[in-house]
Design a protein around this motif. Structure first.
Motif, PDB file in Angstrom:
ATOM      1  N   ARG A   1      24.168 -26.209  15.044  1.00 55.49           N
ATOM      2  CA  ARG A   1      24.534 -25.395  13.895  1.00 55.49           C
ATOM      3  C   ARG A   1      25.988 -25.579  13.534  1.00 55.49           C
ATOM      4  NH1 ARG A   1      21.497 -20.568  12.111  1.00 55.49           N
ATOM      5  NH2 ARG A   1      19.425 -21.043  12.848  1.00 55.49           N
TER       6      ARG A   1
ATOM      7  N   GLU B   1      20.759 -19.843   4.587  1.00 60.47           N
ATOM      8  CA  GLU B   1      20.539 -18.624   5.364  1.00 60.47           C
ATOM      9  C   GLU B   1      21.820 -17.818   5.467  1.00 60.47           C
ATOM     10  OE1 GLU B   1      19.362 -19.316   9.327  1.00 60.47           O
ATOM     11  OE2 GLU B   1      19.194 -17.174   9.782  1.00 60.47           O
TER      12      GLU B   1
ATOM     13  N   ASP C   1      20.540 -23.909   6.994  1.00 63.54           N
ATOM     14  CA  ASP C   1      21.401 -22.909   7.632  1.00 63.54           C
ATOM     15  C   ASP C   1      22.425 -22.360   6.646  1.00 63.54           C
ATOM     16  OD1 ASP C   1      21.547 -24.725  10.775  1.00 63.54           O
ATOM     17  OD2 ASP C   1      20.095 -23.283   9.971  1.00 63.54           O
TER      18      ASP C   1
ATOM     19  N   ASN D   1      21.111 -14.169   3.825  1.00 57.42           N
ATOM     20  CA  ASN D   1      20.626 -13.135   4.736  1.00 57.42           C
ATOM     21  C   ASN D   1      21.683 -12.180   5.220  1.00 57.42           C
ATOM     22  OD1 ASN D   1      18.194 -14.255   4.452  1.00 57.42           O
ATOM     23  ND2 ASN D   1      17.832 -14.720   6.597  1.00 57.42           N
ATOM     24  N   TYR D   2      22.938 -12.446   4.941  1.00 56.94           N
ATOM     25  CA  TYR D   2      23.967 -11.591   5.531  1.00 56.94           C
ATOM     26  C   TYR D   2      24.803 -10.954   4.437  1.00 56.94           C
ATOM     27  CZ  TYR D   2      22.350 -14.123   9.562  1.00 56.94           C
ATOM     28  OH  TYR D   2      21.558 -14.652  10.524  1.00 56.94           O
TER      29      TYR D   2
ATOM     30  N   ALA E   1      29.393 -28.591  15.785  1.00 57.06           N
ATOM     31  CA  ALA E   1      27.951 -28.362  15.963  1.00 57.06           C
ATOM     32  C   ALA E   1      27.772 -27.623  17.259  1.00 57.06           C
ATOM     33  CB  ALA E   1      27.189 -29.686  15.983  1.00 57.06           C
ATOM     34  N   SER E   2      26.914 -26.683  17.280  1.00 64.29           N
ATOM     35  CA  SER E   2      26.682 -25.943  18.511  1.00 64.29           C
ATOM     36  C   SER E   2      25.244 -25.490  18.546  1.00 64.29           C
ATOM     37  CB  SER E   2      27.605 -24.735  18.606  1.00 64.29           C
ATOM     38  OG  SER E   2      27.206 -23.780  17.662  1.00 64.29           O
ATOM     39  N   GLY E   3      24.832 -25.136  19.756  1.00 63.42           N
ATOM     40  CA  GLY E   3      23.455 -24.683  19.905  1.00 63.42           C
ATOM     41  C   GLY E   3      22.524 -25.882  19.976  1.00 63.42           C
ATOM     42  N   LEU E   4      21.293 -25.576  20.183  1.00 62.81           N
ATOM     43  CA  LEU E   4      20.276 -26.595  20.333  1.00 62.81           C
ATOM     44  C   LEU E   4      20.119 -27.422  19.065  1.00 62.81           C
ATOM     45  CD1 LEU E   4      18.342 -27.372  22.572  1.00 62.81           C
ATOM     46  CD2 LEU E   4      16.603 -26.033  21.434  1.00 62.81           C
ATOM     47  N   ASP E   5      20.279 -26.754  17.924  1.00 64.06           N
ATOM     48  CA  ASP E   5      20.029 -27.435  16.664  1.00 64.06           C
ATOM     49  C   ASP E   5      21.312 -27.865  15.976  1.00 64.06           C
ATOM     50  OD1 ASP E   5      19.397 -24.339  14.847  1.00 64.06           O
ATOM     51  OD2 ASP E   5      20.702 -24.832  16.518  1.00 64.06           O
TER      52      ASP E   5
ATOM     53  N   PRO F   1      29.981 -20.556  14.597  1.00 63.41           N
ATOM     54  CA  PRO F   1      28.563 -20.543  14.216  1.00 63.41           C
ATOM     55  C   PRO F   1      28.046 -19.113  14.240  1.00 63.41           C
ATOM     56  CG  PRO F   1      28.952 -21.966  16.119  1.00 63.41           C
ATOM     57  CD  PRO F   1      30.210 -21.218  15.879  1.00 63.41           C
ATOM     58  N   ARG F   2      27.080 -18.865  13.410  1.00 69.47           N
ATOM     59  CA  ARG F   2      26.545 -17.501  13.292  1.00 69.47           C
ATOM     60  C   ARG F   2      25.796 -17.154  14.568  1.00 69.47           C
ATOM     61  NH1 ARG F   2      26.665 -12.924  10.212  1.00 69.47           N
ATOM     62  NH2 ARG F   2      27.319 -14.211   8.490  1.00 69.47           N
ATOM     63  N   LEU F   3      26.137 -16.034  15.133  1.00 69.88           N
ATOM     64  CA  LEU F   3      25.432 -15.573  16.320  1.00 69.88           C
ATOM     65  C   LEU F   3      24.486 -14.456  15.925  1.00 69.88           C
ATOM     66  CD1 LEU F   3      28.271 -15.348  18.975  1.00 69.88           C
ATOM     67  CD2 LEU F   3      26.324 -16.883  19.000  1.00 69.88           C
ATOM     68  N   VAL F   4      23.322 -14.504  16.505  1.00 69.14           N
ATOM     69  CA  VAL F   4      22.373 -13.421  16.209  1.00 69.14           C
ATOM     70  C   VAL F   4      22.656 -12.274  17.155  1.00 69.14           C
ATOM     71  CG1 VAL F   4      19.956 -12.797  16.179  1.00 69.14           C
ATOM     72  CG2 VAL F   4      20.664 -15.052  15.447  1.00 69.14           C
ATOM     73  N   SER F   5      22.765 -11.095  16.589  1.00 64.65           N
ATOM     74  CA  SER F   5      23.046  -9.968  17.472  1.00 64.65           C
ATOM     75  C   SER F   5      21.895  -8.960  17.450  1.00 64.65           C
ATOM     76  CB  SER F   5      24.309  -9.259  17.007  1.00 64.65           C
ATOM     77  OG  SER F   5      24.162  -8.882  15.668  1.00 64.65           O
TER      78      SER F   5
END
Lengths: 306, 695
Positions: free
Chosen positions: B677, B612, B609, B616-617, B671-675, B691-695
């Motif tokens: 993050r 990434e 992560d 990626n950003y 940590a957040s989300g299923l994995d 945590p990075r949110l996908v938009s």
């Protein structure tokens, strides 16, 4: 370039078979859903396109953490929104980008408290969220019903059993809820402080695990029976062909007594999701490929997102 | 008897005498001494002969001449008959044996004797007659021979004369070979005295003579004319020579005048000479370079004063350059060619030897095989970063234009080629755009010629097939877009160079003031080292690099760097791949964290992560200027490193172990989300990590 970079870091969080088990839907960390045809992937002719999705589209604006199936609808949940897609729309080739049949927006305090898991119980659609609440809707009218607070941490997994609803949370508690009264009937804590990631049940036995090794419970009293000595952190497990399949960095089949039956190597990265059909076990994780295993334990084929 | 003796004498005499009978004609004889002696002897014989003449023998001879043959034959018969009678009588007498016999016998005997004598005379007569006849025939023969000889002589003479006549008749006088004007013309043109009208009309010979005379006169006239004209031509020739010399002298004078005008030109700012010379050179350019020159010089005049176009190189060599040299053929193609000459074994083997020698030449001297044209076009472009000099050279055998960056403001960036991917993404100039087989290795030519970029081929008007499915690209790429791209590239490259220099020297990412809002105030991780690296090193050190290589995200063309950061006991080793088209394509980071254990993208999702987040950003980090991308990325890397360590330590807190890294950053959930993050993203608005949110 950009697409390749995105591909490099794709994580597949959730898998779901269609009701006739001909199609497999996968949801990834960018909010995209890919639909695969299982029969053509296993077909005798080695077409390169057979391993690629039939279609791939942007389903949601946030990560798709869970996929569930209700009759002829595919339910995708993640972030603050739950979408419902008709299977017919998805398998129909004409529609370029399928639109959801219905959308439910969750009014949560922050976008972080989104849906982590969904489940269908009776005539209710349940969603476990990161703020510890379980929200529910009526499946027919999609009217929201009263949410209730389930765990202190996030609700990581939900499972419907004959006696009620099982939920596992990040606080390490496994709780059994009565469907109607929404009261916690039983609760167990396999290990202090270890977050739970998954629950699976085959009607008689319940297996849950996460940071702790998978523990087998007898459903009636939720009495812990056995701990499966799985290597590494097991993020997902399911019952498959009468045995328990656990997915950590490897996929393993266990007898419920704790004896390992066979081991199948998987691709690198942790396995986040696994789903079993009658004949195939599908697992996916931190790379853009889905692996299908047969019940004898060997890898049947690998599907690729690209 | 006496006549027999005389006869014998006569027979013993010399043959000369025999011829010299009194009746013989005495022909003229050349007297010699020997003949004289013979003559004397003849005289003696003659005297004896005269004596003999008195003898009855000679009288008999006369008699013989008068006798007739018939009479002689009758006489002979009579005599023989008489003889026969006498003999028979004698026989009878002997038979009778009477006394009378002796007288009769004697008479008979005498008569027989007489008859015998007569026979002998007749015999003599015969002989003499024969002799006379023979003599006569001899004489006649001689006469006929003489006559015959005369006849022959005459015939011969006759023939000879005939021949002479013939020769005379055939005689062609020289005058016949002279072409004379026709008679009518002659009569018209010739003057009167030569004509001699009346006579010449009658007499052909005179006419001919007259015509010849006139011809002679005419020829004399013409000859004089010819002489005159020749003398004229000679004089004209001399004039020409003179004028030519003058002309040659003129040339240096003109040059001197031009030189003198040059300061005037400079003062008036009209570089006419320079322009003319440039155009003269331009005429010697091969077609692709000419196209480029025209375009760029027109562009420089009309639009962009920052560009200067010149033609450099050796003009003399260009004049003698052989532009018809065929492209070098490789040995692989030879098998196809030798089929044409299957019948000529010797020719094939010699070709093979020549081709192998070309191939060995290619191996030894690729420049010779490339056969580059001596003149090249040089573009000097002033960018904000500094002047950029590009040299365009053309190679006919390889059918490509090569570009070499002679000087540029961007020298840093390691081995990063500033011109790579200038207009197209995969245009690195590592292949010949038009030839499919490479007779030479391009790496050898790189130092002197440069690289055959596809945009260069397009600028020069040479069509280039596109690799992608877009089809054939436009044959002419606009100079505008090229210069704009070049400008941006140079600026970016200059910025990159300065950034790298700052990193190497100060060991802090040179984050600009405007960008500092993108990052928290306090970053505990420190940059320990920055140095250049290579693809192979990255592949060895980073396990994730192989996956990137497979997807085509990294390659040899990227510029590679190695970065080390540390905080406390944790170390972060990262390899950075900078694409030639930086900052259009962001750098790619590969991260390996060493803290208690080795963690990287393949075995730790949190590190994945982290990668990434950085890779990626990029667009968020380019809000102030694209050239700050690398610095911002490194700063972000340090922040995420901090977050990682702090969140991991926080997770450890629950277990009761001592935490090495206390929480310094502001974040809500570790940590957040299923994995699970980690909150890598720093929100500039709320100034906390989420945590990075996908938009």
């Amino acid at each position: 370039m950009r697409d390749n970079r995105k591909l490099l870091y794709t994580k597949i969080y959730s898998l779901q078979y269609s009701f006739d088990e001909k199609y497999l839907a996968a949801g990834n960390s960018y909010g995209e859903i890919a639909l695969f045809s299982v029969s053509s992937a296993l077909g005798a002719d080695l077409l390169p396109d057979a391993k690629r999705p039939l279609r791939c589209f942007r389903a949601s604006s946030s990560r798709i953490f869970s996929l569930a199936s209700l009759d002829n609808t595919l339910i995708s949940g993640g972030g603050n929104v739950i979408h419902g897609f008709r299977w017919n729309d998805l398998t129909n080739d004409e529609t370029r980008s399928p639109q959801p049949a219905w959308t439910i927006n969750i009014s949560a305090d922050s976008p972080l408290d989104g849906v982590l898991t969904t489940s269908v119980s009776g005539n209710r659609l349940l969603a476990g969220c990161e703020d510890g609440l379980i929200r529910s809707w009526d499946t027919g009218s999609l009217k929201p019903l009263t949410p209730w607070s389930a765990h202190e941490g996030a609700v990581r997994a939900l499972c419907e059993v004959s006696t009620g609803i099982l939920s596992a949370g990040a606080d390490g508690m496994l709780k059994l809820w009565d469907s109607r009264s929404e009261k916690c009937v039983l609760q167990r804590q396999p290990e202090l402080g270890a977050a739970l990631h998954f629950i699976c049940s085959d009607g008689e036995w319940v297996v849950c695990g996460g940071a702790v090794k998978p523990t087998v419970f007898y459903l009636r009293q939720l009495t812990p029976v056995q701990t499966i000595p799985c290597e590494g952190v097991c993020r997902s497990a399911t019952f498959f062909a009468g045995r328990l399949a656990t997915c950590s960095s490897r996929v393993q089949l266990w007898e419920l007594g704790g004896d390992p039956k066979c081991v199948a190597e998987a691709a690198s990265g942790l396995r986040w999701a696994c789903r079993a059909s009658n004949t195939l076990l599908a697992t996916a994780g931190s790379n853009p490929s889905i692996e299908l295993f047969s019940h004898r334990g060997y890898r049947a084929t690998t599907l690729s997102w690209v | 008897m006496s006549d027999q003796a005389g006869y014998k004498k006569r027979r013993l005499s010399k043959p000369n005498d025999r011829e010299q009978s009194p009746s013989a004609v005495d022909t003229k004889r050349i007297r010699s001494s020997r003949d004289k002696r013979d003559d004397e002897k003849d005289k003696e014989m003659k005297s004896s002969k005269t004596k003999l003449q008195s003898l009855p023998v000679l009288a008999e001879e006369e008699e013989i001449q008068h006798r007739q043959l018939n009479e002689d034959i009758l006489y002979h018969q009579k005599i023989s008959q008489q003889l026969v009678d006498s003999i028979t009588k004698m026989h009878k007498v002997r038979q009778s044996k009477s006394g009378q016999s002796s007288k009769e016998l004697d008479e008979l005997q005498q008569s027989c004797m007489v008859n015998f004598a007569m026979l002998k005379k007749l015999n003599r007569v015969g002989h003499v007659k024969c002799k006379i006849a023979k003599e006569k025939t001899q004489q006649d023969k001689m006469k006929t021979d003489e006559n015959y000889l005369q006849f022959q002589n005459l015939l011969y003479e006759f023939d000879h004369l005939q021949q002479e006549i013939g020769r005379c008749l055939e005689f062609r006088s020289r005058d016949e070979s002279i072409e004379l004007v026709p008679v009518t013309e002659f009569f018209q043109k010739a003057p009167k005295e030569i004509q001699k009208d009346i006579e010449s009309q009658r007499d052909d010979h005179l006419l001919r003579l007259a015509r010849l005379d006139w011809e002679l006169e005419q020829r004399k006239q013409l000859d004089t004319e010819c002489q005159q004209l020749q003398s004229q031509t000679e004089s004209v020739q001399q004039q020409i020579v003179l004028l030519r010399e003058q002309l040659e002298n003129l040339q240096p004078n003109l040059a001197r005048i031009l030189d003198a005008t040059r300061p005037v030109q400079d003062a008036m700012r009209l570089p006419l000479d320079a322009v003319r010379e440039l155009h003269a050179r331009a005429r010697m350019l091969p077609e692709p370079l000419f196209v480029l020159f025209r375009q760029s010089s027109a562009f420089a005049e009309a639009r962009d004063a920052a560009m200067h176009v010149t033609i450099e190189g050796d003009l003399d060599m260009a004049k003698v350059f052989d532009t018809t040299a065929l492209p070098a053929k490789v040995e692989d193609h030879h098998s196809g060619e030798s089929d044409d000459e299957a019948g000529h074994g010797a020719a094939v083997s010699s070709r093979r030897r020549r081709l192998t020698s070309t191939a060995t030449q290619a191996r030894s001297d690729p420049l010779r095989v490339a056969s580059v044209y001596p003149l090249f076009v040089q573009l000097v472009y002033d960018t904000a970063a500094g002047p950029v000099t590009l040299q365009f050279r053309y190679s006919a055998p390889l059918q490509s234009v090569f570009v070499r960056l002679a000087s540029s403001p961007a020298s840093g960036g390691g081995k990063l080629d500033p011109l790579d991917s200038l207009l197209d993404e995969d245009d690195s100039g590592s292949e010949l755009p038009r030839a499919t087989v490479h007779p030479v290795s391009l790496a050898d030519l790189e130092a002197t010629l440069g690289r055959p970029y596809r945009w260069a081929q397009r600028l020069c008007g040479m069509p280039v097939l596109e690799r992608k499915a877009g089809g054939v690209g436009e044959p002419r790429s606009s100079l505008d877009s090229f210069l704009a791209a070049l400008r941006h590239r140079m600026e970016a490259r200059a910025a990159l160079t300065s950034c790298i220099a700052a990193l190497e020297s100060t060991k802090t990412p040179p984050v600009s003031r405007t960008d500092s809002r993108l990052f928290p105030n306090r970053v505990s991780a420190r940059l320990a080292q920055w140095q250049s690296s290579s693809l192979s090193e990255a592949l060895d050190a980073q396990p994730h690099a192989a996956a990137m290589l497979e997807l085509g995200l990294v390659s040899h063309r990227h510029g590679w760097f190695e970065l080390t950061a540390e905080r406390g006991s944790a170390k972060l080793l990262s390899h950075v791949a900078v694409h030639p088209a930086y900052p259009a394509v962001g750098p790619l980071f590969m991260v390996k964290l060493v803290w208690r254990s080795e963690r990287h993208a393949l075995n730790d999702d949190a590190v994945r992560d982290l990668e990434e987040e950085i890779n990626n950003y990029c667009s968020e980090l380019m809000t102030s200027s694209p050239n700050h991308l690398l610095a911002n990325q490194i700063q972000r890397l340090l922040c995420c490193f901090d977050i990682y360590l702090e969140t991991e330590s926080e997770a450890d807190e629950g277990t009761g172990a001592p935490t090495e890294f206390p929480k310094e950053k502001v974040y809500l959930r570790s940590a957040s989300g299923l994995d699970g993050r980690k909150p890598y993203y720093f929100d500039p608005g709320s100034k906390c990590f989420v945590p990075r949110l996908v938009s």
